[in-house]
Enzyme design. Structure first.
Site, short mmCIF file in Angstrom:
data_model
loop_
_atom_site.label_atom_id
_atom_site.label_comp_id
_atom_site.label_asym_id
_atom_site.label_seq_id
_atom_site.Cartn_x
_atom_site.Cartn_y
_atom_site.Cartn_z
N GLY A 1 3.42 -6.76 0.09
CA GLY A 1 1.43 -6.71 -1.27
C GLY A 1 1.72 -7.87 -1.55
O GLY A 1 0.73 -8.27 -2.67
N GLY B 1 8.32 -12.51 1.63
CA GLY B 1 7.99 -11.62 0.65
C GLY B 1 7.68 -10.06 0.10
O GLY B 1 7.75 -9.61 1.46
N GLY C 1 0.86 -10.43 -0.69
CA GLY C 1 0.15 -11.85 -0.51
C GLY C 1 0.22 -12.90 0.76
O GLY C 1 -0.36 -13.59 1.26
N LYS C 2 1.10 -12.36 1.36
CA LYS C 2 0.92 -13.09 2.69
C LYS C 2 0.31 -13.09 3.72
O LYS C 2 -0.37 -13.92 4.03
CB LYS C 2 2.66 -12.84 3.50
CG LYS C 2 3.89 -12.18 2.64
CD LYS C 2 5.23 -12.42 2.75
CE LYS C 2 4.72 -10.37 3.59
NZ LYS C 2 4.99 -9.27 2.13
N SER C 3 -0.60 -12.17 4.04
CA SER C 3 -1.49 -12.06 4.89
C SER C 3 -2.78 -12.46 4.47
O SER C 3 -3.09 -13.01 5.28
CB SER C 3 -1.61 -10.92 5.09
OG SER C 3 -0.76 -10.14 6.31
N GLU D 1 3.81 -11.30 11.24
CA GLU D 1 4.61 -10.48 11.61
C GLU D 1 4.44 -10.51 13.87
O GLU D 1 4.19 -9.26 13.46
CB GLU D 1 3.94 -9.20 11.16
CG GLU D 1 4.52 -9.07 9.80
CD GLU D 1 3.89 -7.50 8.71
OE1 GLU D 1 5.59 -6.81 9.51
OE2 GLU D 1 4.34 -7.82 7.85
#
Ligand SMILES: Nc1ncnc2c1ncn2[C@@H]1O[C@H](COP(=O)(O)OP(=O)(O)OP(=O)(O)O)[C@@H](O)[C@H]1O
Ligand SMILES: Nc1ncnc2c1ncn2[C@@H]1O[C@H](COP(=O)(O)OP(=O)(O)OP(=O)(O)O)[C@@H](O)[C@H]1O
Ligand SMILES: [Mg+2]
Ligand SMILES: [Mg+2]
Lengths: 236, 451, 194
Positions: B50, B47, B52-54, B172
């Site tokens: 920014g 995605g 919203g993955k983290s 990551e």
């Protein structure tokens, strides 16, 4: 820390150092201070602390002993007996007394902390003194960041220079405090991610044993403290 | 029991109408998310930067504290709210150095086991097995402050797999690693998830690199075209004109930690790529060239074209304001570079025109964050902001340390275009990077450092 | 409504950040110890004007953390860590930290840990200084100082505590709050959403 004293339990060393310090602060008797200094200097080789480290941590003690000596020689009370002449100045008993006492007060704690690994101290406090592991381990984790802060400070100065602003010491130090707190917050999150403070029991991975040898350390501290008190009353 | 095998958690993950809004933000980081991941699935979460993955991983790990934002809907792990299931999840964050807790490597891996009240006799075998599984090259007593980025990354992974989590979350995990190191870490992850009966959720921008590790890909957010899909067309922006005059030169410049000497000239209108494995001294070189540290041996000199009346003095002795106007530096860790409290102030510091600032914000997709605190940005947003601060000042020489890490395809393209445009205007670029595609797209000359 | 128990229980961030403040100030203490000793030969008891810096954790800790025990904990850990770095006063510095921390703690306990205003900070700084003065005069300067010197010393330490540690910590906390690092603490939540 691979020496006899270095391997001893941190709580034992803490107790011994506390006893000696508590005894020394009650007296100004040079004989008592000298005894403590003598014993600790004899013990020093068994602490397993490299000479360089001893010097790096210890020079402020010597410096302040020298400072108080000089101060008392120059400005101290004149009613104490003269014991020597140094470069044309009268050295009185009070100057010697204060300087020796400062060394005797500082040395036990100095030697104890120099021969203790912070991780062992936290473990030992948790296991033997029932200090809350949340606080002991939390403080330990923060302590680990101390050497990293020097690096952080260098980077802050670099960043300001790179951005074209003057890197004043005050604003850089403030920046360092901010960065340290930010690191602390992240560290707390990382600790919780690995189950810290989940409630319930917690084990300690490293063995901390309070054996006979550790009891001996406390006993030696007690003996030294008792000697100091005896010397104090012997003189009066 | 031996090895890091035998997770007992089931760990089916379910988001039901989930949303999270960070405290101090008007926009939701994620919203209206419905998603189910079955036990044992290996999922890649992709995605835009920014998207919203983290935030999502933090929610799964039960780390979104109630006082740090507002939640909508639910996150369930095996039917229980994620905060209560913390014991079954293991997470590795974007930045490994900030998640090491203890000063000795072995103690650090043991930390999570202690917290879970694992008996002492069991702890050390599990610690050793975990360190082995990730190929940690040192013994347990290794000081964790002295690890390189890649080593710290592996230690962080070991600390998590020792817990035998039912749900493994990796954010990551190979950012900032050199290609060999990244491969090693990926191999370690592949081996670990084979031994571990766990659900895996992996966040990665470079989809092709992560594909061998996963069974399926989930794309978060509406910007599907921002995702790096295998075989995506990449811009090619090599210089079309010959380079101009020399601006900066390194003469017998010595890299202290690597004991190497560099001779190099930085030319107008040319992009010089500096490559090499972790620890090769790239960052050290960048700081020296950027006039930020003083060379111990050798010299950095600026030509009169760049230095004007300061030509007689080396860059490290220039006044800060003049240095920043002539040579711009972007640090490897963006957070190390921020000196103000808002994105806008950060850009205004360069003295650029408001119009320039606006254009940059727009092109780098930071406009909606103009008043946000730089330290609350996502990893990729922080990177773009730090690059933008250097671009806004538009100095003659730009030295960028890993300018493209953590970027999605769209912002990557935008960065390449911005940088190439500056180069074509006649500025000099020095790009320190592990990103082979960036080198391919824009570098006119390459300098390879070795360990 | 939060129950009393959760409002006073220390979270992990509270513990770690209080410890970090302590460690940072322990480093400052290290420098300050040497400055203090350098002033030895000519400035007794007047050097006490700089004393307040040693008392900052006792006030800053509570201002940031806002939990019972923050003053005591932060000052005590700062003292222990400064002893770990190497201090001329050995273990007595730990007792100093304890006494100073208790002093600072009282400044906020007096209002039931509900007020964290400038006035509280000044009182906490002064009380911390009072603790310090009593301890120092009995352990270090009992026989070196004349009665007049003792009073001067005590007054200076208390004043320095109120101004440097009290007002100083208050200003520092506000500056920290502006940067956004205190967002996770009650002390830092007055920001506008963006
Ligand atoms: N602590 C925070 N406070 C406020 N806003 C935040 C915080 N962390 C993230 N955000 C915002 O929430 C949004 C999602 O951030 P997140 O870190 O989840 O993105 P991401 O998908 O991981 O991006 P990237 O690929 O760049 O790492 C971003 O707009 C970001 O600015
Ligand atoms: N201040 C320092 N003190 C001691 N060693 C250092 C310092 N800074 C860097 N090093 C060491 O110098 C070597 C080169 O570091 P540098 O950061 O320049 O590498 P790099 O090529 O940028 O690596 P990476 O790709 O991981 O960013 C590394 O082994 C590093 O650990
Ligand atoms: Mg992210
Ligand atoms: Mg680097």
């Amino acid at each position: 820390m691979n020496s006899w004293l270095g391997r001893r339990d941190a709580t034992a060393k803490l107790l011994a150092a506390l006893l000696v310090t508590a005894a020394v602060v009650t007296t100004l008797e040079p004989a008592a201070s000298l005894t403590v200094i003598g014993v600790l200097v004899l013990v020093m080789p068994f602490a397993g602390v490299p000479l360089g480290v001893l010097w790096r941590r210890g020079w402020p003690i010597l410096l302040s002993a020298a400072g108080i000596f000089l101060f008392t020689v120059l400005l101290g009370a004149r009613d104490s007996p003269v014991v020597a002449h140094l470069a044309g100045l009268e050295v009185r008993e009070n100057a010697v007394g204060y300087a020796l006492r400062l060394l005797a007060v500082g040395l036990p704690g100095f030697l104890m902390f120099a021969s203790i690994d912070p991780t062992d101290l936290a473990d030992s406090l948790v296991v033997h003194l029932r200090v809350s592991p949340r606080f002991a381990i939390g403080a330990l984790a923060a302590f680990r960041l101390a050497p990293l802060l020097a690096d952080e400070y260098r980077l802050i100065r670099l960043a300001r220079r790179a951005r074209g602003t003057r890197a004043g010491i005050g604003s850089s130090l403030f920046g360092l405090l901010v960065a340290a707190i930010r690191r602390g917050i992240r560290l707390a999150t990382a600790m919780e991610a690995r189950g810290f403070d989940r409630g319930g029991a917690r084990t300690v991975a490293r063995v901390t044993r309070f054996g006979w040898a550790d009891a001996l350390v406390v006993a030696l501290g007690l003996a030294l403290a008792a000697t100091v008190i005896l010397l104090k009353f012997a003189q009066t | 029991m031996t090895g890091a095998c035998g997770g007992d958690g089931l760990s089916t993950v379910e988001f039901r109408g989930f949303g999270w809004r960070h405290a101090g933000r008007k926009a939701w980081a994620v919203r209206h998310l419905d998603l189910r991941i079955e036990h044992g699935e290996r999922v890649l979460l992709a995605g835009a930067s920014g998207a919203g993955k983290s935030t999502l991983l933090a929610a799964l790990a039960g780390l979104l504290a109630e006082d740090s934002g507002e939640q909508e809907g639910e996150v369930l792990i095996d039917g229980r709210p994620a905060r209560q299931a913390r014991a079954e999840t293991g997470i590795v964050f974007q930045d490994p150095q900030t998640q090491l807790v203890m000063s000795r490597a072995g103690d650090d891996v043991a930390f999570g086991l202690e917290n879970r009240a694992v008996p002492r006799d069991e702890i050390w075998p599990r610690v050793d097995a975990a360190l082995n599984a990730v190929g940690f090259p040192y013994d347990r007593d290794r000081n964790t402050a002295a690890l390189s980025g890649g080593e710290a990354q592996r230690l962080a992974i070991a600390g998590v797999i020792a817990l035998r989590p039912g749900l493994l979350l990796l954010d990551e995990p190979t950012a900032n690693l050199d290609p060999d190191g990244a491969q090693l870490v990926r191999t370690a992850i592949a081996k670990v998830i084979q031994d571990l009966d766990a659900t895996l959720l992996l966040v990665e921008h470079r989809v092709d690199e992560a594909l061998p590790l996963v069974d399926r890909t989930i794309t978060l957010g509406a910007d599907a075209d921002a995702v790096w899909t295998p075989g995506a067309a990449l811009p090619s922006r090599r210089a079309v004109t010959a380079p101009g005059e020399a601006l900066l030169s390194a003469e017998s410049l010595w890299l202290p930690h690597n004991d190497k000497t560099v001779h190099e000239v930085v030319l107008q209108g040319q992009a010089l790529a500096v490559e090499g494995p972790n620890g090769a001294g790239k960052t050290t070189l960048a700081l020296l060239l950027g006039g930020l540290t003083k060379p111990a041996r050798g010299r950095v000199t600026a030509t009169p074209t760049l230095a004007g009346r300061d030509a007689a003095r080396p860059p490290h002795r220039w006044r800060a304001s003049r240095l920043a106007a002539r040579i711009g530096s972007v640090f490897q860790n963006p957070e190390h570079q921020f000196v103000t409290d808002t994105v806008q102030a950060e850009l205004a510091l360069s003295g650029a025109e408001p119009a320039t600032v606006d254009t940059l914000l727009e092109r780098l997709r930071l406009h909606h964050l103009a008043r946000a605190n730089p330290f609350t940005l996502s990893g990729g947003e922080q990177r773009r902001l730090s690059v933008a601060t250097a671009l806004a000042a538009a100095p003659q020489v730009l030295i960028l340390d890993e300018p493209t890490f953590g970027q999605d395809l769209r912002t990557w393209r935008e960065l390449v275009t911005l940088l190439a445009d500056l180069r074509d205007e006649g500025r000099a670029l020095v790009l320190v990077t592990h990103d082979a595609q960036l080198v391919e797209a824009i570098a006119d000359r390459r300098l390879k450092l070795t360990r | 409504m939060e129950t009393r128990a959760t409002a006073t229980r220390w979270r992990t961030v509270d513990i770690v950040v209080a410890s970090i403040i302590a460690v940072a100030f322990a480093a400052v203490f290290y420098a300050w110890n040497n400055l203090w000793n350098a002033l030895e030969s000519f400035a007794l008891p007047w050097r006490a004007v700089i004393y307040g810096v040693w008392l900052i954790p006792a006030v800053l800790g509570p201002l940031v953390i806002r939990k019972p025990g923050a003053g005591l904990y932060t000052e005590l850990v700062a003292a222990i860590v400064s002893a770990l770095f190497g201090s001329a006063w050995g273990l007595t510095v730990v007792v100093s930290g304890l006494v100073q921390g208790i002093g600072g703690e009282f400044g906020f306990a007096a209002t039931g840990y509900r007020n964290y205003r400038l006035g509280n900070a000044l009182i906490a700084g002064a009380l911390s200084g009072a603790g310090a003065a009593v301890f120092d005069l009995s352990v270090y300067y009992g026989d070196t100082f004349s009665a007049g010197q003792k009073w001067t010393y005590a007054a200076l330490v208390v004043a320095s505590g109120a101004i440097v540690a009290g007002a100083g910590s208050w200003a520092l906390q506000r500056a920290l709050s502006k940067t956004g690092v205190l967002d996770r603490f009650p002390s830092g939540r007055e920001r506008v959403a963006v």
